[in-house]
Design an enzyme around this catalytic site. Sequence first.
Site, PDB file in Angstrom:
ATOM      1  N   ARG A  38      12.582  12.090  24.972  1.00 44.72           N
ATOM      2  CA  ARG A  38      12.541  12.385  26.416  1.00 44.72           C
ATOM      3  C   ARG A  38      12.153  13.829  26.707  1.00 44.72           C
ATOM      4  O   ARG A  38      12.669  14.433  27.653  1.00 44.72           O
ATOM      5  CB  ARG A  38      13.898  12.092  27.080  1.00 44.72           C
ATOM      6  N   ARG A  42      12.965  14.666  33.487  1.00 50.37           N
ATOM      7  CA  ARG A  42      13.381  15.283  34.753  1.00 50.37           C
ATOM      8  C   ARG A  42      14.054  16.641  34.615  1.00 50.37           C
ATOM      9  O   ARG A  42      14.277  17.328  35.602  1.00 50.37           O
ATOM     10  CB  ARG A  42      14.319  14.324  35.505  1.00 50.37           C
ATOM     11  N   ARG A  51       6.234  13.947  39.475  1.00 48.65           N
ATOM     12  CA  ARG A  51       6.752  12.591  39.619  1.00 48.65           C
ATOM     13  C   ARG A  51       7.128  12.266  41.071  1.00 48.65           C
ATOM     14  O   ARG A  51       7.103  11.097  41.464  1.00 48.65           O
ATOM     15  CB  ARG A  51       8.000  12.416  38.731  1.00 48.65           C
ATOM     16  N   ASP A  87       6.961   3.845  29.434  1.00 51.46           N
ATOM     17  CA  ASP A  87       8.319   3.308  29.393  1.00 51.46           C
ATOM     18  C   ASP A  87       8.340   2.035  28.563  1.00 51.46           C
ATOM     19  O   ASP A  87       7.318   1.356  28.449  1.00 51.46           O
ATOM     20  CB  ASP A  87       8.851   3.011  30.798  1.00 51.46           C
ATOM     21  N   TYR A 165      17.436  -5.940  28.519  1.00 51.44           N
ATOM     22  CA  TYR A 165      17.019  -5.596  29.880  1.00 51.44           C
ATOM     23  C   TYR A 165      16.565  -6.828  30.662  1.00 51.44           C
ATOM     24  O   TYR A 165      16.851  -6.967  31.847  1.00 51.44           O
ATOM     25  CB  TYR A 165      15.894  -4.551  29.858  1.00 51.44           C
TER      26      TYR A 165
HETATM   27  O1  CP3 Z   1      10.384  10.623  25.428  1.00 57.72           O
HETATM   28  C1  CP3 Z   1       9.501  10.886  26.257  1.00 57.72           C
HETATM   29  O2  CP3 Z   1       9.350  12.002  26.779  1.00 57.72           O
HETATM   30  C2  CP3 Z   1       8.469   9.817  26.588  1.00 57.72           C
HETATM   31  C3  CP3 Z   1       8.728   9.013  27.704  1.00 57.72           C
HETATM   32  C4  CP3 Z   1       9.766   7.911  27.704  1.00 57.72           C
HETATM   33  C5  CP3 Z   1      10.335   7.443  28.917  1.00 57.72           C
HETATM   34  N1  CP3 Z   1      11.087   6.334  28.648  1.00 57.72           N
HETATM   35  C6  CP3 Z   1      10.103   8.028  30.240  1.00 57.72           C
HETATM   36  C7  CP3 Z   1      11.139   7.828  31.281  1.00 57.72           C
HETATM   37  C8  CP3 Z   1      10.272   7.105  26.675  1.00 57.72           C
HETATM   38  C9  CP3 Z   1      10.048   7.216  25.168  1.00 57.72           C
HETATM   39  C10 CP3 Z   1      11.077   6.106  27.284  1.00 57.72           C
HETATM   40  C11 CP3 Z   1      11.726   5.017  26.540  1.00 57.72           C
HETATM   41  C12 CP3 Z   1      12.792   4.260  27.177  1.00 57.72           C
HETATM   42  N2  CP3 Z   1      12.853   3.776  28.450  1.00 57.72           N
HETATM   43  C13 CP3 Z   1      13.945   3.799  26.495  1.00 57.72           C
HETATM   44  C14 CP3 Z   1      14.227   4.023  25.031  1.00 57.72           C
HETATM   45  C15 CP3 Z   1      14.759   5.363  24.766  1.00 57.72           C
HETATM   46  C16 CP3 Z   1      16.191   5.518  25.128  1.00 57.72           C
HETATM   47  O3  CP3 Z   1      16.459   6.331  26.024  1.00 57.72           O
HETATM   48  O4  CP3 Z   1      17.039   4.862  24.515  1.00 57.72           O
HETATM   49  C17 CP3 Z   1      14.724   3.086  27.413  1.00 57.72           C
HETATM   50  C18 CP3 Z   1      16.050   2.435  27.129  1.00 57.72           C
HETATM   51  C19 CP3 Z   1      14.018   3.063  28.646  1.00 57.72           C
HETATM   52  C20 CP3 Z   1      14.404   2.371  29.902  1.00 57.72           C
HETATM   53  C21 CP3 Z   1      14.605   3.340  30.986  1.00 57.72           C
HETATM   54  N3  CP3 Z   1      13.593   4.053  31.592  1.00 57.72           N
HETATM   55  C22 CP3 Z   1      15.832   3.722  31.578  1.00 57.72           C
HETATM   56  C23 CP3 Z   1      17.179   3.179  31.191  1.00 57.72           C
HETATM   57  C24 CP3 Z   1      15.523   4.663  32.556  1.00 57.72           C
HETATM   58  C25 CP3 Z   1      16.467   5.302  33.536  1.00 57.72           C
HETATM   59  C26 CP3 Z   1      17.222   6.385  32.852  1.00 57.72           C
HETATM   60  C27 CP3 Z   1      17.306   7.595  33.708  1.00 57.72           C
HETATM   61  O5  CP3 Z   1      17.378   8.660  33.116  1.00 57.72           O
HETATM   62  O6  CP3 Z   1      17.328   7.456  34.952  1.00 57.72           O
HETATM   63  C28 CP3 Z   1      14.125   4.895  32.521  1.00 57.72           C
HETATM   64  C29 CP3 Z   1      13.363   5.839  33.367  1.00 57.72           C
HETATM   65  C30 CP3 Z   1      12.583   6.870  32.690  1.00 57.72           C
HETATM   66  N4  CP3 Z   1      11.736   6.659  31.635  1.00 57.72           N
HETATM   67  C31 CP3 Z   1      12.541   8.241  33.050  1.00 57.72           C
HETATM   68  C32 CP3 Z   1      11.629   8.850  32.162  1.00 57.72           C
HETATM   69  C33 CP3 Z   1      11.201  10.277  32.130  1.00 57.72           C
HETATM   70  C34 CP3 Z   1      13.305   8.897  34.166  1.00 57.72           C
HETATM   71  C35 CP3 Z   1      12.947   8.357  35.526  1.00 57.72           C
HETATM   72  C36 CP3 Z   1      11.973   9.132  36.379  1.00 57.72           C
HETATM   73  O7  CP3 Z   1      11.192   9.952  35.909  1.00 57.72           O
HETATM   74  O8  CP3 Z   1      12.002   8.900  37.603  1.00 57.72           O
END
Ligand code: CP3
Length: 369
Positions: A38, A42, A51, A87, A165
Site C-alpha cells: 500500500r 491515502r 483520488r 485493486d 469478498y
Molecule cells: O499496494 C499498493 O500501493 C497498490 C495498490 C493496492 C490497492 N489495493 C489500492 C487501494 C493493492 C495491492 C490493493 C490490494 C487489496 N485490495 C487487498 C490485498 C491487500 C491487503 O490489504 O490485504 C485487499 C484486501 C483489497 C480490498 C480493498 N480495497 C479494501 C478492503 C479496501 C478498503 C480499505 C481502506 O483502506 O479503506 C480497498 C480500497 C483501496 N485499495 C484503497 C487503496 C489505495 C483505499 C481507498 C481509496 O483510495 O479511496
Amino acid sequence: MEQPDHLQPKNFPRLVNDSFLCACRKQDTSHVPVWCMRQAGRYLPEFRETRAAQDFFETCRSPEICCELTLQPLRRFPLDAAIIFSDILVIPQALGMEVHMEPGRGPVFSEPLKDPEDMKKLKTKIDVVEELGYVFRAITLTRHKLEGRVPLIGFTGAPWTLMTYMIEGGGSNTMSKAKRWLYQHPKISHTLLQLLTDVIVDYLVGQVAAGAQALQVFESHAGCLGPKQFSEFALPYLRSIASRVKSKLKSDNMDAVPMIVFAKDGHYAIEELAESSYDVIGLDWTMCPKEVRQKLAGRKALQGNLDPCALYASKENIEKMVKQMLEDFGHQGYIANLGHGLYPDMDPEHVGAFVDAVHKFSKTETKEN
Ligand code: CP3
C-alpha cells in the site's frame, strides 16, 4: 493505426536498479531492497488530491491516473520496487459482480453471493483482455514511465480471499458467511475457487505480457481458515496459480518473473507454501524471521515484516527496529517490507525513515574484483 511506443508492451527502458529482482532470486545485492505494501495510498496528501476527483473503481479504470498514483511514492522515497495501483476486487467485477468503494467503509457488493444458486449470475469464461485490459494498459504505461528506475510489480487477490469478498459482500470480522459455504457446500466452493483460479492465471500472465516484472498474490484472509481448511480450500489453488503461470509464460515464450505469495496470518502453512513454485514468501509481523529462516533452511527468499504500526514510533525507534529486523532476516534472499499495508493516518516522514533505515543498515561496500 500504429500506437505510440509508450502504449505498447515493447521497447521498455533498460532496468537500472535490479536489487529487488536479484533478492527474489536469492542473488547477492548491494543493499537490501525495500518497498511497502500500500505504498500508493491515502497517507500521501498528493494521493488524496489525485483520488478526490472521482470514484475509486473509475480511478482503477484510468491508466493515466493509475500510473500517476503508482509513481507518487517513488518521487518521495528511494523505494526499490513499484506496485501497480489497482485493486484485488477488479476480478469479481470482471465476473459480472457490482462493487463500489464507500468512503470510510471500504468495498461494498450490491448483490453478494447468498447461496450456491447465485453462482449462475457469474460469467463462467471471461476474456481477460476484454474485461481487464485497463489494468494491462496501466501496467504498460507505468513500465514505460518508470524509465527503468525500479521494477514494476503486478498483483492479484488469491481465490479464497476473493471468494470471501464475493460472499460476505464486503469486509467481515468472522468471514462466517463464506466459511458456511466451505462446510455446507464444499463441492460448489471448489467450483467457485477453481473458476477464480482460472481467471487469475490468465490475468497474471496478461500482466506479465503487459510489462509486470514480478507478481504478488495476496491471500489476505488466510487467517480465518485453520490449517485443515487452508490445506483444502486455499493451498491447492495458490500452488496451482504459481505453477500454471510459470508454465504458461514458458509456453508463450515469455521470460519467467519472480512470484511472491503473501498469506496473511497463515503461519501454519509456511512450510507447505515453501514447497510451492513461489520464489518469495511474504511474512506478516506476527512471525519470527529467525524461526522462519530456520524452518525453511534457505529454500525461499523472504519478504516482510515490520508491524505497520511500528511506523507510529519515533524515527529513532524505527531505525532501531529496522536494524534488528535486518539482523534477524539476514541480508541475502531478503526483501524488506512491512507485515501488511500502510494505514491512511501514517506520517509519510516515518515511511521515509523506514525506507532510509533499510538502506543505511544494509549497504555493503562494492568489493574490488
Ligand atoms: O499496494 C499498493 O500501493 C497498490 C495498490 C493496492 C490497492 N489495493 C489500492 C487501494 C493493492 C495491492 C490493493 C490490494 C487489496 N485490495 C487487498 C490485498 C491487500 C491487503 O490489504 O490485504 C485487499 C484486501 C483489497 C480490498 C480493498 N480495497 C479494501 C478492503 C479496501 C478498503 C480499505 C481502506 O483502506 O479503506 C480497498 C480500497 C483501496 N485499495 C484503497 C487503496 C489505495 C483505499 C481507498 C481509496 O483510495 O479511496
